[in-house]
Design an enzyme around this catalytic site. Structure first.
Site, PDB file in Angstrom:
ATOM      1  CB  SER A  20      -0.899   0.020   1.243  1.00  0.00           C
ATOM      2  OG  SER A  20      -1.805  -1.045   1.204  1.00  0.00           O
ATOM      3  NE  ARG A  24      -2.535   4.611   0.460  1.00  0.00           N
ATOM      4  CZ  ARG A  24      -3.130   3.459   0.149  1.00  0.00           C
ATOM      5  NH1 ARG A  24      -2.425   2.470  -0.422  1.00  0.00           N
ATOM      6  NH2 ARG A  24      -4.423   3.272   0.394  1.00  0.00           N
ATOM      7  CD  GLN A 166      -8.268  -0.984  -3.075  1.00  0.00           C
ATOM      8  OE1 GLN A 166      -9.206  -1.169  -3.836  1.00  0.00           O
ATOM      9  NE2 GLN A 166      -7.254  -1.823  -2.971  1.00  0.00           N
ATOM     10  CG  ASP A 312      -5.349  -7.219   2.164  1.00  0.00           C
ATOM     11  OD1 ASP A 312      -6.506  -7.369   1.708  1.00  0.00           O
ATOM     12  OD2 ASP A 312      -4.626  -6.245   1.871  1.00  0.00           O
TER      13      ASP A 312
HETATM   14  C1  S3P Z   1      -5.591  -1.412   0.085  1.00  0.00           C
HETATM   15  C2  S3P Z   1      -6.806  -1.444   0.728  1.00  0.00           C
HETATM   16  C3  S3P Z   1      -7.554  -2.680   0.970  1.00  0.00           C
HETATM   17  C4  S3P Z   1      -6.699  -3.931   0.795  1.00  0.00           C
HETATM   18  C5  S3P Z   1      -5.829  -3.852  -0.421  1.00  0.00           C
HETATM   19  C6  S3P Z   1      -4.926  -2.636  -0.375  1.00  0.00           C
HETATM   20  C7  S3P Z   1      -4.938  -0.105  -0.109  1.00  0.00           C
HETATM   21  O1  S3P Z   1      -8.643  -2.740   0.082  1.00  0.00           O
HETATM   22  O2  S3P Z   1      -7.507  -5.084   0.749  1.00  0.00           O
HETATM   23  O3  S3P Z   1      -5.022  -5.013  -0.525  1.00  0.00           O
HETATM   24  O4  S3P Z   1      -3.723  -0.073  -0.400  1.00  0.00           O
HETATM   25  O5  S3P Z   1      -5.622   0.917   0.037  1.00  0.00           O
HETATM   26  P1  S3P Z   1     -10.034  -2.009   0.448  1.00  0.00           P
HETATM   27  O6  S3P Z   1      -9.696  -0.697   0.981  1.00  0.00           O
HETATM   28  O7  S3P Z   1     -10.827  -1.919  -0.814  1.00  0.00           O
HETATM   29  O8  S3P Z   1     -10.674  -2.916   1.463  1.00  0.00           O
END
Ligand code: S3P
Length: 428
Positions: A20, A24, A166, A312
């Site tokens: 993540s 970013r 997300q 996750d």
């Molecule tokens: C992530 C947010 C999560 C996660 C994904 C990475 C991110 O998804 O499952 O592997 O980097 O913002 P969601 O926010 O849709 O649950």
């Protein structure tokens, strides 16, 4: 790839950079002025999709030894890509980038692989459209390919209907280009890397409770980012060390941001021997070393606000629950259905193949622990977290476990199997 009952796991390991945070860093580095230097960047396929997308929009990104150098062009420096942008398997690239693209002055089309093309995009289309964005799902089903025509955006206040970092991030990133403040309220805190990194790069963003508000048109300045190890990757070694008798593993340099540390809280609740050492802060994010020793586990109820902090890690937690005493309930986790695979189905069907006593529910699963697992043929469904979770199950099961399409771990953890092997003590 085949696995059998493992010798004890012993030693130290450093897991690759957080997925993540790596995404970013590329995004904000591209939108900042000056050069952003990223160390410990995750070179997994998902993050490479993000790099390729920004390169296609004119950003110069180079790799020098172990550092990624992103030569940002400022908030308004992206150029129209010549071709459709391929997001590969990456939901994070797609959804966060959509927020950025909504505020540009050009049109872009995004596509992805077969799994990504099935994942819901209305969750970002709805709030971004409220901001004035023009986004069309070309097949008309709320999925990729998406055509995004940049527009002038207005600031909104959005309450996310699902717990999704997300979605929150897409709205906040679009807020960079809005005509006034944009705020997002969520019902439980999801990972807050976007907020932390935006602030670190100089944006004016405040968080009160679970509401974050961003002011538009900040002057983002390139920074040094040291990406902490990914706690989602560390989770597999945590689980392996807990399950394989006589194991002891130290995982160094792991990001332990509270919005991501649900796996640590769940393992504590299950009575696992896990300790944090050397807590510190690297730039915007908290980091620690994690020491894990094998031992008995008890069942737990995993639900509510804990879910976004370990979303996750649920596949590997389900594996742990099979070895715990009592019945583990995983609930409030409907989001599992819209991940790289439907993880309620793919976890339950693979666990059943190994002899687990497990039932799917509408928002999770119920696992009766204490029934030994046996080896089986495991279908990864090309989902990296399913492949890694069942590799760990294979180390604790009787007999041989074979994982189909095991190479899909490259999405988030190239070198996973080699790292796992490096911890296994040689048999006498
Ligand atoms: C992530 C947010 C999560 C996660 C994904 C990475 C991110 O998804 O499952 O592997 O980097 O913002 P969601 O926010 O849709 O649950």
């Amino acid at each position: 790839m085949k696995f059998t009952k493992s010798a004890p796991l012993w030693g130290e390991i450093t897991v690759p950079g957080d997925k993540s945070i790596s995404h970013r860093a590329v995004m904000l580095g591209s939108l900042a002025e000056g050069t952003t230097e990223v160390t410990n960047f995750l070179k997994g396929a998902d993050c490479i999709s993000t790099i390729r997308a920004f390169q296609a929009m004119g950003i110069d990104i180079e790799e020098k030894e172990d550092t990624l150098l992103i030569h940002g062009k400022g908030l308004h420096g992206l150029q129209a890509p010549k071709e459709t942008l391929d997001m590969g398997n990456s939901g994070t690239t797609t959804r966060l980038l959509s927020g950025i693209l909504a505020g540009q002055t050009f049109e872009t089309t995004l596509t992805g692989d077969d799994s990504l093309k099935k994942r819901p995009m209305n969750r970002i289309i709805t709030p971004l459209s409220q901001m004035g964005a023009q986004i069309e799902s070309l097949p008309g089903n709320g999925c990729l390919p998406l055509r995004i025509t940049g527009s002038s955006l207005k600031g909104i206040h959005y309450e996310t209907p699902m717990k999704s970092a997300q979605v929150k991030s897409a709205v906040l990133l679009a807020g960079l280009y809005a005509d006034g403040p944009t705020s997002v309220t969520e019902s439980a805190l999801t990972r807050n890397h976007t907020e932390l990194m935006l602030r670190y790069f100089g944006a004016e963003i405040t968080t009160e409770g679970t509401t974050s508000t961003i002011q538009p048109e900040p002057h983002l300045i390139g920074q040094k980012v040291e990406v902490p190890g990914d706690i989602s990757s560390a989770a597999y070694f945590i689980a392996a060390a807990l399950l394989v008798p006589d194991s002891q593993v130290l995982i160094r340099n792991v990001g332990v941001n509270h919005s991501r540390d649900g796996i640590l809280r769940a393992v504590h609740a299950m009575g696992g021997d896990i300790r944090l050492r050397n807590r510190r802060k690297e730039h915007a994010e908290p980091v620690a070393d994690i020491l894990v020793k094998s031992g008995p586990l008890k069942a737990a109820v995993i639900g509510g606000d804990l879910i976004p902090a370990l979303i996750d890690e649920i596949p590997v937690l389900a594996v742990l629950a099979c070895f715990a005493e009592g019945t583990t309930v995983i609930k409030d986790a409907q989001e599992l259905k819209v991940k790289e695979s439907n993880r309620i189905d793919t976890v339950v069907s693979n666990l059943k193949a190994m002899g687990a006593h497990v039932e799917a529910t509408d928002d999770g699963m119920i696992i009766e622990g204490g029934h030994p697992l046996h080896g089986a043929l495991i279908h990864s469904h090309l989902d990296h977290r399913i492949a890694m979770s069942f590799a760990i199950a294979g180390l604790a099961a009787e007999g041989e476990t074979e994982i189909k399409h095991a190479e899909c771990v490259n999405i988030s953890y190239p070198g996973f199997y080699e790292d796992l092997k490096s911890l296994q003590m040689e048999e006498e």
